[in-house]
Scaffold this active site. Structure first.
Site, PDB file in Angstrom:
ATOM      1  N   TYR A  72       0.832  -1.210   0.000  1.00  0.00           N
ATOM      2  CA  TYR A  72       0.000   0.000   0.000  1.00  0.00           C
ATOM      3  C   TYR A  72       0.862   1.254   0.000  1.00  0.00           C
ATOM      4  O   TYR A  72       0.581   2.219  -0.700  1.00  0.00           O
ATOM      5  CB  TYR A  72      -0.919   0.004   1.232  1.00  0.00           C
ATOM      6  CG  TYR A  72      -1.973   1.087   1.178  1.00  0.00           C
ATOM      7  CD1 TYR A  72      -3.251   0.812   0.712  1.00  0.00           C
ATOM      8  CD2 TYR A  72      -1.676   2.395   1.559  1.00  0.00           C
ATOM      9  CE1 TYR A  72      -4.216   1.799   0.637  1.00  0.00           C
ATOM     10  CE2 TYR A  72      -2.627   3.399   1.484  1.00  0.00           C
ATOM     11  CZ  TYR A  72      -3.892   3.095   1.019  1.00  0.00           C
ATOM     12  OH  TYR A  72      -4.847   4.076   0.937  1.00  0.00           O
ATOM     13  N   PHE A 124      -7.440  20.160 -24.564  1.00  0.00           N
ATOM     14  CA  PHE A 124      -8.177  18.919 -24.812  1.00  0.00           C
ATOM     15  C   PHE A 124      -9.513  18.955 -24.062  1.00  0.00           C
ATOM     16  O   PHE A 124      -9.660  19.680 -23.087  1.00  0.00           O
ATOM     17  CB  PHE A 124      -7.342  17.706 -24.384  1.00  0.00           C
ATOM     18  CG  PHE A 124      -8.039  16.412 -24.699  1.00  0.00           C
ATOM     19  CD1 PHE A 124      -8.271  16.050 -26.021  1.00  0.00           C
ATOM     20  CD2 PHE A 124      -8.502  15.572 -23.693  1.00  0.00           C
ATOM     21  CE1 PHE A 124      -8.950  14.880 -26.319  1.00  0.00           C
ATOM     22  CE2 PHE A 124      -9.175  14.399 -23.994  1.00  0.00           C
ATOM     23  CZ  PHE A 124      -9.402  14.056 -25.307  1.00  0.00           C
ATOM     24  N   ASP A 125     -10.487  18.164 -24.509  1.00  0.00           N
ATOM     25  CA  ASP A 125     -11.839  18.295 -23.940  1.00  0.00           C
ATOM     26  C   ASP A 125     -11.932  18.008 -22.445  1.00  0.00           C
ATOM     27  O   ASP A 125     -12.661  18.682 -21.732  1.00  0.00           O
ATOM     28  CB  ASP A 125     -12.871  17.478 -24.733  1.00  0.00           C
ATOM     29  CG  ASP A 125     -12.583  15.996 -24.763  1.00  0.00           C
ATOM     30  OD1 ASP A 125     -11.420  15.620 -24.609  1.00  0.00           O
ATOM     31  OD2 ASP A 125     -13.520  15.208 -24.967  1.00  0.00           O
ATOM     32  N   ASP A 215       0.420  19.772 -20.735  1.00  0.00           N
ATOM     33  CA  ASP A 215      -0.427  18.605 -20.891  1.00  0.00           C
ATOM     34  C   ASP A 215       0.386  17.704 -21.818  1.00  0.00           C
ATOM     35  O   ASP A 215       0.471  17.938 -23.022  1.00  0.00           O
ATOM     36  CB  ASP A 215      -1.770  19.001 -21.511  1.00  0.00           C
ATOM     37  CG  ASP A 215      -2.657  17.787 -21.779  1.00  0.00           C
ATOM     38  OD1 ASP A 215      -2.147  16.656 -21.716  1.00  0.00           O
ATOM     39  OD2 ASP A 215      -3.844  17.978 -22.079  1.00  0.00           O
ATOM     40  N   ALA A 217       0.530  14.391 -22.702  1.00  0.00           N
ATOM     41  CA  ALA A 217       0.134  13.059 -23.169  1.00  0.00           C
ATOM     42  C   ALA A 217       1.012  12.530 -24.316  1.00  0.00           C
ATOM     43  O   ALA A 217       1.379  11.367 -24.346  1.00  0.00           O
ATOM     44  CB  ALA A 217      -1.333  13.085 -23.595  1.00  0.00           C
ATOM     45  N   LYS A 258      -0.979   7.194 -23.596  1.00  0.00           N
ATOM     46  CA  LYS A 258      -0.522   7.549 -24.947  1.00  0.00           C
ATOM     47  C   LYS A 258       0.974   7.226 -25.071  1.00  0.00           C
ATOM     48  O   LYS A 258       1.337   6.086 -25.295  1.00  0.00           O
ATOM     49  CB  LYS A 258      -0.782   9.036 -25.224  1.00  0.00           C
ATOM     50  CG  LYS A 258      -2.233   9.362 -25.556  1.00  0.00           C
ATOM     51  CD  LYS A 258      -3.065   9.586 -24.352  1.00  0.00           C
ATOM     52  CE  LYS A 258      -4.424  10.158 -24.661  1.00  0.00           C
ATOM     53  NZ  LYS A 258      -5.263  10.234 -23.461  1.00  0.00           N
ATOM     54  N   HIS A 450     -20.010  14.200 -25.825  1.00  0.00           N
ATOM     55  CA  HIS A 450     -19.788  13.323 -26.981  1.00  0.00           C
ATOM     56  C   HIS A 450     -19.701  11.847 -26.606  1.00  0.00           C
ATOM     57  O   HIS A 450     -19.994  10.981 -27.398  1.00  0.00           O
ATOM     58  CB  HIS A 450     -18.572  13.783 -27.808  1.00  0.00           C
ATOM     59  CG  HIS A 450     -17.238  13.381 -27.276  1.00  0.00           C
ATOM     60  ND1 HIS A 450     -16.257  12.842 -28.078  1.00  0.00           N
ATOM     61  CD2 HIS A 450     -16.716  13.439 -26.047  1.00  0.00           C
ATOM     62  CE1 HIS A 450     -15.195  12.596 -27.354  1.00  0.00           C
ATOM     63  NE2 HIS A 450     -15.434  12.953 -26.131  1.00  0.00           N
TER      64      HIS A 450
HETATM   65  N1  F0G Z   1      -4.813  15.533 -22.601  1.00  0.00           N
HETATM   66  C1  F0G Z   1      -4.786  15.175 -23.893  1.00  0.00           C
HETATM   67  C2  F0G Z   1      -4.018  15.995 -24.871  1.00  0.00           C
HETATM   68  C3  F0G Z   1      -5.482  14.043 -24.308  1.00  0.00           C
HETATM   69  O1  F0G Z   1      -5.454  13.702 -25.587  1.00  0.00           O
HETATM   70  C4  F0G Z   1      -6.182  13.276 -23.338  1.00  0.00           C
HETATM   71  C5  F0G Z   1      -6.931  12.090 -23.721  1.00  0.00           C
HETATM   72  C6  F0G Z   1      -6.169  13.689 -22.009  1.00  0.00           C
HETATM   73  C7  F0G Z   1      -5.470  14.818 -21.669  1.00  0.00           C
HETATM   74  C8  F0G Z   1      -6.908  12.930 -20.930  1.00  0.00           C
HETATM   75  O2  F0G Z   1      -6.282  11.761 -20.635  1.00  0.00           O
HETATM   76  O3  F0G Z   1      -7.892   9.950 -21.280  1.00  0.00           O
HETATM   77  O4  F0G Z   1      -5.975   9.503 -19.745  1.00  0.00           O
HETATM   78  O5  F0G Z   1      -7.884  10.823 -18.975  1.00  0.00           O
HETATM   79  N2  F0G Z   1      -7.182  11.792 -24.901  1.00  0.00           N
HETATM   80  C9  F0G Z   1      -7.820  10.609 -25.396  1.00  0.00           C
HETATM   81  C10 F0G Z   1      -8.015  10.746 -26.873  1.00  0.00           C
HETATM   82  C11 F0G Z   1      -9.043  10.195 -24.670  1.00  0.00           C
HETATM   83  O6  F0G Z   1      -8.684   9.867 -27.441  1.00  0.00           O
HETATM   84  O7  F0G Z   1      -7.466  11.665 -27.479  1.00  0.00           O
HETATM   85  P1  F0G Z   1      -7.065  10.436 -20.143  1.00  0.00           P
END
Ligand code: F0G
Length: 460
Positions: A72, A124-125, A215, A217, A258, A450
């Site tokens: 843990y 990102f969304d 960010d 990813a 990613k 979406h």
């Molecule tokens: N930032 C970026 C640039 C992303 O593309 C994503 C996720 C996230 C943050 C959030 O990360 O999914 O691990 O919580 N993108 C995926 C996509 C879902 O299909 O582009 P997450």
């Protein structure tokens, strides 16, 4: 003869795929209310919904899974991951989270408050969702060139310094907790940000006393583009480029699904101990104790290994080369795609692909459904449905670009799959003038709609 390009790995384990017939797909997509997220994976032949968590782990990553320490607190897997993050990114402090949006949730809980402004390059969304959920505003400062899909510019993910300075100089900086640099910029088409731009954003932000948050990813793909496109970096290794990129930042959020090639995981990197400690409280509340935060020990091990593999040049060349291969096939056929090609996906311009479908009937979604019907291929809409409604007026937001994203999982499909995808999209292209009507929304969530939206086909 110059030797051709080939994959930097071979395949040891395979997973069967199922083809389907057009009548089956017609029925399934109707049952899914024309939302491709509602399809079962076995109803999909080639799944280009996302490159997130869909990559194939390596033999070393699987071996690391067996070595996971599930204690843990203070697990050796935590320290293995801490070392890898420190070595690759240079950030001295980190918190594990279960995925990228969880990292956003934890970090933003300590950084963002109601009324704040968070400038960046096409957030990102989920990032935008977490900002707007806190009644703050995401201000898009991406360069205008990003929205010209045919303009051949190397770094269309860059932040426009004039737009950024406009935000800084016209608001009190107490209201601007950070700027977010998304590398690569997913929403603008997987386009990279140059080192020069990162450096300039950092200098300007320092001048105003604003933190720089990445960010991150797809940070390794961004580094690959810096190496291959930006003057002065040809002889610099990917890892050195990555270290330099992050040296300009105060913190990073990471969706490890990613560029770290794991199926689940995320983290936050911090330079500042105080912010790390403040965020640790939220991590414990939302994710788990600070030495596991939403991840099991085995997953932290696989992630540590994935960070090394994801930053190898040969891997990145294979990966980005495959994306460009698909892009090349489509472009040769005259299909309008974002150019230069992005790192993780090909973005098809639905505005020019389907000129007859009204914008209010969701062009990119219409194209996504057509491609599914044609070949059982699942892409994703990056357009008006994803853009959600304006939080104040509740009107639909129509972004400058209506895109169908074909995201390519890492180390998962072969170029024969890409040939199939191209052939299916070319078939849709050839019958594009017969596609005149789109969809209307039946039901939607107030935010991030979406994923769960249900749609109804509008007949001629
Ligand atoms: N930032 C970026 C640039 C992303 O593309 C994503 C996720 C996230 C943050 C959030 O990360 O999914 O691990 O919580 N993108 C995926 C996509 C879902 O299909 O582009 P997450």
């Amino acid at each position: 003869m110059k030797l051709p390009f080939a994959e930097s790995y071979r395949i040891k384990m395979v997973e069967p795929l199922h083809r389907s017939t057009l009548p089956e797909r017609r029925q399934w997509i109707e049952e899914a209310h024309y939302n491709l997220f509602n399809l079962k994976s076995e109803q999909v032949y080639i799944d280009l919904l996302t490159d997130s968590g869909t990559g194939a782990m390596s033999q070393l990553q699987w071996a690391e899974m067996m070595l996971g320490d599930e204690s843990y607190a203070g697990a050796s897997s935590y320290f293995k991951l801490k070392n890898a993050i420190n070595e690759i990114t240079g950030f001295p402090f980190f918190l594990p989270t279960h995925q990228g949006r969880a990292a956003e949730n934890v970090l933003f809980s300590s950084l963002i408050k109601e009324g704040d402004l968070i400038p960046g390059n096409a957030h990102f969304d989920t990032t935008k969702g977490h900002i707007e959920f806190r009644k703050a505003e995401a201000v898009d400062c991406t360069i205008d060139q990003a929205y010209d899909i045919n303009l051949d510019a190397p770094f269309k993910g860059n932040i426009d310094l004039k737009k950024l300075e406009q935000v800084y100089s016209t608001h009190s900086v107490e209201k601007i907790p950070c700027v977010i640099i998304t590398v690569t910029c997913n929403t603008a088409g997987g386009q990279p940000v140059s080192m020069q731009n990162i450096r300039e954003v950092s200098t300007l932000s320092k001048k105003y006393g604003v933190r720089v948050v990445f960010d991150a990813a797809r940070f390794a793909e961004n580094a690959y583009f810096i190496k291959t496109r930006e003057a002065g970096y040809q002889d610099t290794s990917i890892r050195e480029i990555v270290r330099e990129m992050f040296s300009y930042g105060d913190a990073m959020t990471m969706s490890s699904k990613k560029d770290a090639i794991v199926n689940m995981g995320g983290f936050i990197g911090f330079r500042d101990k105080e912010l790390f400690e403040q965020s640790s409280v939220f991590n414990i509340m939302f994710e788990g104790f600070v030495t596991y935060g939403g991840m099991s020990g085995r997953d932290m091990n696989a992630l540590a290994q994935g960070l090394y593999e994801g930053t190898e040049y040969d891997f990145l060349e294979t990966r980005i080369g495959q994306v460009a291969y698909l892009g090349g096939l489509l472009r040769e056929a005259g299909i309008p795609v974002q150019y230069p090609f992005g790192g993780h996906a090909i973005f098809v311009d639905a505005n020019s692909f389907l000129p007859h479908v009204p914008r209010e009937e969701f062009k990119a979604q219409t194209l996504a459904v057509e491609l599914y019907l044609e070949g059982g291929i699942r892409g994703v809409e990056i357009g008006a449905i994803l853009a959600d409604r304006d939080p104040i007026t509740r009107e639909n937001r129509y972004p400058a670009l209506e895109l169908l994203r074909l995201a390519i999982p890492r180390r998962t499909y072969t170029n024969n799959h890409m040939n199939y995808v191209a052939a299916a999209l070319i078939n849709v292209w050839e019958r594009r003038n017969t596609i005149r009507r789109g969809y209307r929304i039946v039901k939607e969530a107030p935010i991030l709609r979406h994923f769960t939206v249900t749609l109804e086909k509008i007949s001629e």
